[in-house]
Scaffold this motif. Sequence first.
Motif, PDB file in Angstrom:
ATOM      1  N   PHE A  23       9.293  -3.255  11.186  1.00 50.73           N
ATOM      2  CA  PHE A  23       8.942  -3.106   9.765  1.00 50.73           C
ATOM      3  C   PHE A  23       7.867  -2.053   9.577  1.00 50.73           C
ATOM      4  O   PHE A  23       7.944  -1.234   8.651  1.00 50.73           O
ATOM      5  CB  PHE A  23       8.490  -4.449   9.189  1.00 50.73           C
ATOM      6  N   ILE A  24       6.845  -2.054  10.448  1.00 51.61           N
ATOM      7  CA  ILE A  24       5.758  -1.064  10.338  1.00 51.61           C
ATOM      8  C   ILE A  24       6.316   0.344  10.543  1.00 51.61           C
ATOM      9  O   ILE A  24       5.964   1.281   9.813  1.00 51.61           O
ATOM     10  CB  ILE A  24       4.628  -1.370  11.339  1.00 51.61           C
ATOM     11  N   ASN A  25       7.163   0.499  11.534  1.00 47.86           N
ATOM     12  CA  ASN A  25       7.775   1.809  11.776  1.00 47.86           C
ATOM     13  C   ASN A  25       8.574   2.265  10.563  1.00 47.86           C
ATOM     14  O   ASN A  25       8.542   3.434  10.163  1.00 47.86           O
ATOM     15  CB  ASN A  25       8.714   1.733  12.993  1.00 47.86           C
ATOM     16  N   ARG A  51       0.823  -1.213   0.000  1.00 40.01           N
ATOM     17  CA  ARG A  51       0.000   0.000   0.000  1.00 40.01           C
ATOM     18  C   ARG A  51       0.858   1.265   0.000  1.00 40.01           C
ATOM     19  O   ARG A  51       0.479   2.279  -0.592  1.00 40.01           O
ATOM     20  CB  ARG A  51      -0.918   0.014   1.234  1.00 40.01           C
ATOM     21  N   SER A  52       1.988   1.204   0.687  1.00 41.77           N
ATOM     22  CA  SER A  52       2.859   2.384   0.790  1.00 41.77           C
ATOM     23  C   SER A  52       3.938   2.413  -0.286  1.00 41.77           C
ATOM     24  O   SER A  52       4.822   3.265  -0.255  1.00 41.77           O
ATOM     25  CB  SER A  52       3.527   2.417   2.172  1.00 41.77           C
ATOM     26  N   ASN A  53       3.870   1.433  -1.240  1.00 36.24           N
ATOM     27  CA  ASN A  53       4.848   1.353  -2.328  1.00 36.24           C
ATOM     28  C   ASN A  53       6.284   1.231  -1.785  1.00 36.24           C
ATOM     29  O   ASN A  53       7.202   1.924  -2.211  1.00 36.24           O
ATOM     30  CB  ASN A  53       4.730   2.584  -3.230  1.00 36.24           C
ATOM     31  N   VAL A  54       6.429   0.348  -0.806  1.00 35.03           N
ATOM     32  CA  VAL A  54       7.734   0.109  -0.168  1.00 35.03           C
ATOM     33  C   VAL A  54       8.182  -1.311  -0.473  1.00 35.03           C
ATOM     34  O   VAL A  54       7.401  -2.271  -0.329  1.00 35.03           O
ATOM     35  CB  VAL A  54       7.657   0.319   1.358  1.00 35.03           C
ATOM     36  N   ASN A  56      15.116   4.053   4.136  1.00 36.47           N
ATOM     37  CA  ASN A  56      15.564   5.336   3.588  1.00 36.47           C
ATOM     38  C   ASN A  56      14.474   6.384   3.741  1.00 36.47           C
ATOM     39  O   ASN A  56      14.215   7.186   2.850  1.00 36.47           O
ATOM     40  CB  ASN A  56      15.970   5.201   2.121  1.00 36.47           C
ATOM     41  N   GLY A  57      13.844   6.361   4.931  1.00 39.14           N
ATOM     42  CA  GLY A  57      12.740   7.285   5.206  1.00 39.14           C
ATOM     43  C   GLY A  57      13.211   8.646   5.678  1.00 39.14           C
ATOM     44  O   GLY A  57      14.330   9.079   5.406  1.00 39.14           O
ATOM     45  N   ILE A  58      12.332   9.299   6.450  1.00 34.57           N
ATOM     46  CA  ILE A  58      12.574  10.699   6.827  1.00 34.57           C
ATOM     47  C   ILE A  58      13.599  10.822   7.961  1.00 34.57           C
ATOM     48  O   ILE A  58      14.127  11.903   8.216  1.00 34.57           O
ATOM     49  CB  ILE A  58      11.260  11.385   7.250  1.00 34.57           C
ATOM     50  N   GLU A  94       6.203   3.258   7.718  1.00 32.38           N
ATOM     51  CA  GLU A  94       5.527   4.531   7.995  1.00 32.38           C
ATOM     52  C   GLU A  94       6.491   5.716   7.897  1.00 32.38           C
ATOM     53  O   GLU A  94       6.057   6.853   7.694  1.00 32.38           O
ATOM     54  CB  GLU A  94       4.889   4.489   9.384  1.00 32.38           C
ATOM     55  N   ALA A  95       7.812   5.454   8.044  1.00 29.07           N
ATOM     56  CA  ALA A  95       8.792   6.539   7.951  1.00 29.07           C
ATOM     57  C   ALA A  95       9.084   6.928   6.513  1.00 29.07           C
ATOM     58  O   ALA A  95       9.691   7.972   6.260  1.00 29.07           O
ATOM     59  CB  ALA A  95      10.096   6.120   8.644  1.00 29.07           C
TER      60      ALA A  95
END
Length: 569
Positions: free
Chosen positions: A468-470, A439-442, A501-503, A473-474
């Motif tokens: 993994f969820i964290n 859903r988050s294209n990850v 490689n999130g925020i 979501e990042a």
Amino acid sequence: MSFIPFFLFSINRYSNFFYGFVFIEMIVSSFNPNLSLGLILIFFSFIEIVKYIEKIEEEKEVFKLNLAKTIDSEIKREYEKLELKLQTAYKKLKELFKLNSYIVKEISLDNMAEKVVEGLVNLGYSGSFIILNNGEIQKKEGFFPNYKIYINTQISTVSVFEDNKVVLIPLIGENENMGMIGIYSSTPLTHEEIEFLMTYANTISTSIAKTNFLLEKIKLRDLVQKTIESIDIGIIVLNQKFEIELINNSAKNMLKKEDESGDVFDTIRIFKDLEEDLKSIINHRKSFDIKLTVSENPKKVWEIKAFPIVGQNNNVENIVLILEDITKKEEMENQILQSEKLAVIGRLVAGISHEVRNPLAIINQSAYSLKRKILKLLKDNSAEYLEIIGRIERNVARANDIVERLLNFTKPYYSKVETVNIKEVIEESINLASLQAKRSNVNISKKLKDAYIKGDKNSLVQLFINLFINAIEAIEDSGNVDVKVLVNKKEKKVIIKVKDNGIGIPSQHLDKIFEPFFTTKEKGTGLGLSVSYRIVESHGGKIYVSSEEGKGTEFTIEFPLYNEETDGK
């Protein structure tokens, strides 16, 4: 005049004088023959006197020559005696200098005693011995009659025996009897020789005292050196030019440095940032104490202390640096703090869960009753009221979920201890998180290997789902989550890394992310990472985080490796 030719040869060397006399004689004989005869007799008497005087002069010269030869011979003999005395004195002085030179070297008393008795025999004495009370040392050299009797003789002053052939001299140092020396000579010892031996004994006493002092300093130096090398704290000593004068093994290992010298700013990078602080120690005698986070994997925390060493001229001569790896200490303090927080939460939850859940149950029941009455009374116009009641029911359910999470948070996570393959746990967690990832294209990439630990599989699955969820979501638009498993057999550890490689996480929040109820999400409860921390801790593991805003976050988890061949028996 008839005997004149008889003397002609004798007076040949006085010819001028003779011819003058003959001329006068001829004149006198012409008018007085008797006077002429008298003059002749006087003349020859004078000649005899002159010859006698010349003979005396010749004998005088011979006497002078003989006297000179005698004096030269006597001077030569005295010179030879003096030269022999000088050589003996030189040998004695040489032995005295030898004694003083022993203390310059790191010599043992046993070696020193050996040199002393050898030196005395080299001076020409038949035999010698030395006894040192400190260390119970006895040494003998050469021939020494009745040696065993003399070594047991108690003396307090210089003592001579056997017609001055044996002399025993005590070795006194700082009002302490350190032993004695004995000398045997085949000929009686003179007063001068005994005085020399007393001087020699005094020098030995001084040398022994200095040697004992030096050996104590060496012993203390070795003790300090061994102490510095044995402790697990890094120690570095710098001079005024910030050059390394001493560095122990712990400091070398921490800094990964093999050299024991060089400029500290050039050879050790982390001290470049502390240059001003170190210079202030020299200029202002200002010590400092700081903590540094070292960029290793995982990161480590070092405490660095610096102190000045002030010399006799009241200037700072050296700087002592103390390096300590306080990573475990910090972790322990954090664990204690975390445990205290959890204990407080546990008491809080135990106290309020009953009081909260009962009102929630009443609210939920009342909402259900109200919904039935509205449906019965209003029928077609009930939609608006039913929506309000639905919101009440949803928030009651949310409140119940929070209470349930709190109750679960305070419970132990072990329900069943078994051998768990971390690879299988991570694959199951990825499957459970895959829907949200799509859903988050990850994309979740993995590099796994079989590695076994002891623990509860369900709680471990919960741990990795939380991570993994964290991570998902990042990531705001699209991105990657990488997970890999490493096995360190030497340290018996399983290492799992989860990187996104999130925020990223702001640096001011890094120390708080494992605290209960801390969250930066609008709808977050702040319990996810706290639960993860408790799961890792309950399995005897450790969890680390490194993050940089805009570049992503990496969690590192370490578990004790389970080796079935050794641990399973």
